[in-house]
Design a protein around this motif. Structure first.
Motif, PDB file in Angstrom:
ATOM      1  N   ILE A 190       0.858  -1.187   0.000  1.00 14.86           N
ATOM      2  CA  ILE A 190       0.000   0.000   0.000  1.00 14.86           C
ATOM      3  C   ILE A 190       0.896   1.240   0.000  1.00 14.86           C
ATOM      4  O   ILE A 190       1.766   1.383   0.868  1.00 14.86           O
ATOM      5  CB  ILE A 190      -0.913   0.035   1.248  1.00 14.86           C
ATOM      6  N   PRO A 191       0.725   2.143  -0.944  1.00 12.89           N
ATOM      7  CA  PRO A 191       1.573   3.341  -1.001  1.00 12.89           C
ATOM      8  C   PRO A 191       1.440   4.213   0.249  1.00 12.89           C
ATOM      9  O   PRO A 191       0.349   4.362   0.802  1.00 12.89           O
ATOM     10  CB  PRO A 191       1.065   4.080  -2.243  1.00 12.89           C
ATOM     11  N   ILE A 192       2.563   4.773   0.669  1.00 13.33           N
ATOM     12  CA  ILE A 192       2.597   5.763   1.744  1.00 13.33           C
ATOM     13  C   ILE A 192       2.970   7.098   1.117  1.00 13.33           C
ATOM     14  O   ILE A 192       3.996   7.214   0.442  1.00 13.33           O
ATOM     15  CB  ILE A 192       3.640   5.402   2.824  1.00 13.33           C
ATOM     16  N   GLU A 193       2.141   8.104   1.308  1.00 15.64           N
ATOM     17  CA  GLU A 193       2.387   9.392   0.670  1.00 15.64           C
ATOM     18  C   GLU A 193       2.678  10.476   1.706  1.00 15.64           C
ATOM     19  O   GLU A 193       2.333  10.354   2.878  1.00 15.64           O
ATOM     20  CB  GLU A 193       1.196   9.802  -0.183  1.00 15.64           C
ATOM     21  N   ALA A 194       3.334  11.516   1.243  1.00 14.12           N
ATOM     22  CA  ALA A 194       3.701  12.628   2.119  1.00 14.12           C
ATOM     23  C   ALA A 194       2.474  13.407   2.552  1.00 14.12           C
ATOM     24  O   ALA A 194       1.520  13.592   1.784  1.00 14.12           O
ATOM     25  CB  ALA A 194       4.679  13.546   1.403  1.00 14.12           C
TER      26      ALA A 194
END
Length: 274
Positions: A190-194
Motif C-alpha cells: 500500500i503506497p505511503i504518501e507525504a
C-alpha cells in the motif's frame, strides 16, 4: 571501503538545528530512484535466478543494532549514560550467509525523534568498515525516505557510503497510507504518501506498507512493515526487494539474521538482555 561523503557523516557535536539542516542536505543528495541497470529483486535470495547481466547474484547486507548498558546506569550530572551500541551486519548471497561482523561503539547523543541516524549512524559505519565483502544492497532496521525531512537512517547511511539502501521500519514515522492497512493479505503493498508533516509536496510517494507475512486465522494479525528507498533504489523496487527477501518471517532475512546476531554477540559481553 572509503566513505564518499564524509562531510555528511553523523556528527554528535552539532546542535539539533544543525543536524536538521544536514538532513535537508542529505535529502537533496539522495537518489530515490533505481540505478541503471536497476536492482533485480528476484535475484536477491533465489540461488537459481540469474541476473540479466550474467553477474553473480547480488550481495545483500542486513544491519541491526542492540545496546550494551553501562554497569552503572545512573548517568552523569546531565542525566546521560555511557551506553554503547552493538551494530551487527549480516551479508547474504543467494540466500546464504557469507559474512557476519559487528562493532561496539559508545553512544554520543541521546535519542531525539527524527535524528536517530546521528545517535546510531556512527556505530553502523564502524561495523560496515569490518566487512570484507562489498554488498550490492543494504537493508536497515529503520526508515529511509519515510521521514520528516526525507532523511532517515537508511538514507543517511546510503548517501554517506553512496550505496543502494532500503529502510525497513516496524512503525510508521510519518506520511499517510493511501488505503486501509487492516487485515492485509501477504504480498500486499500500500503506497505511503507525504502529508504536511513531511518536507515534500503532499501526495509524494515516500514508500510502501508491505505485508510480508499474514496468519490464516482471523484471530491473529501481523502488522505490515514500512519500506522506503534509502538511496539509489526506487520505492517500488524497495518493496519488491523486501518481499523477495522475506522467507516466512515478518522481517526480510538479512535484517532478521542481523537482529539475531546482535543478540548473540551481546553474549560476548556478558549481556544477553535487550
Amino acid at each position: 571501503m572509503m566513505t564518499p561523503r564524509p562531510d555528511l557523516a553523523p556528527d554528535a557535536t552539532l546542535s539539533r538545528e544543525e543536524m536538521e539542516t544536514l538532513q535537508h542536505e542529505i535529502a537533496d543528495v539522495a537518489v530515490f530512484a533505481d540505478d541503471d541497470p536497476p536492482l533485480e529483486p528476484e535475484t536477491l535470495s533465489n540461488p537459481l535466478a540469474a541476473t540479466s547481466t550474467g553477474d553473480e547474484p547480488p550481495i545483500v547486507a542486513g544491519i541491526d543494532q542492540s545496546f550494551l548498558l553501562d554497569s552503572d546506569d545512573s548517568g552523569d550530572e546531565d542525566g546521560d549514560t555511557d551506553d554503547r551500541a552493538l551494530s551487527a551486519v549480516v551479508a547474504m548471497q543467494a540466500g546464504e550467509v557469507i559474512e557476519r561482523v559487528f562493532a561496539v561503539t559508545p553512544l554520543e547523543i541521546p535519542y531525539i525523534p527524527g535524528l536517530l541516524s546521528f545517535r546510531e549512524g556512527r556505530p553502523i559505519l564502524d561495523a560496515l568498515e569490518e566487512l570484507s565483502v562489498e554488498p550490492d544492497l543494504y537493508l536497515f532496521d529503520g526508515s529511509g525516505r519515510i521521514h520528516f525531512r526525507q532523511a532517515g537512517i537508511a538514507t543517511h547511511m546510503g548517501v554517506v557510503r553512496d550505496v543502494p539502501s532500503i529502510g525497513v521500519a516496524k512503525s510508521l514515522l510519518c506520511g499517510s497510507p493511501r488505503e486501509d492497512l487492516e487485515n492485509l493479505s501477504a504480498g500486499t503493498t500500500i503506497p505511503i504518501e507525504a502529508t504536511d508533516r513531511v518536507d515534500a509536496p503532499e501526495g509524494t510517494l515516500l514508500g510502501y506498507a508491505v505485508q510480508t507475512k499474514q496468519y490464516e486465522s482471523s484471530s491473529r494479525y501481523v502488522n505490515p512493515l514500512y519500506v522506503s528507498p534509502g538511496h539509489r533504489v526506487g520505492p517500488e523496487t524497495a518493496a519488491e526487494a523486501v518481499l523477495a527477501l522475506s522467507e516466512g518471517y515478518k522481517l526480510p532475512e538479512p535484517v532478521r539474521l542481523a537482529d539475531n546476531y546482535a543478540t548473540e554477540a551481546k553474549g560476548e559481553f556478558g549481556d544477553s538482555g535487550e
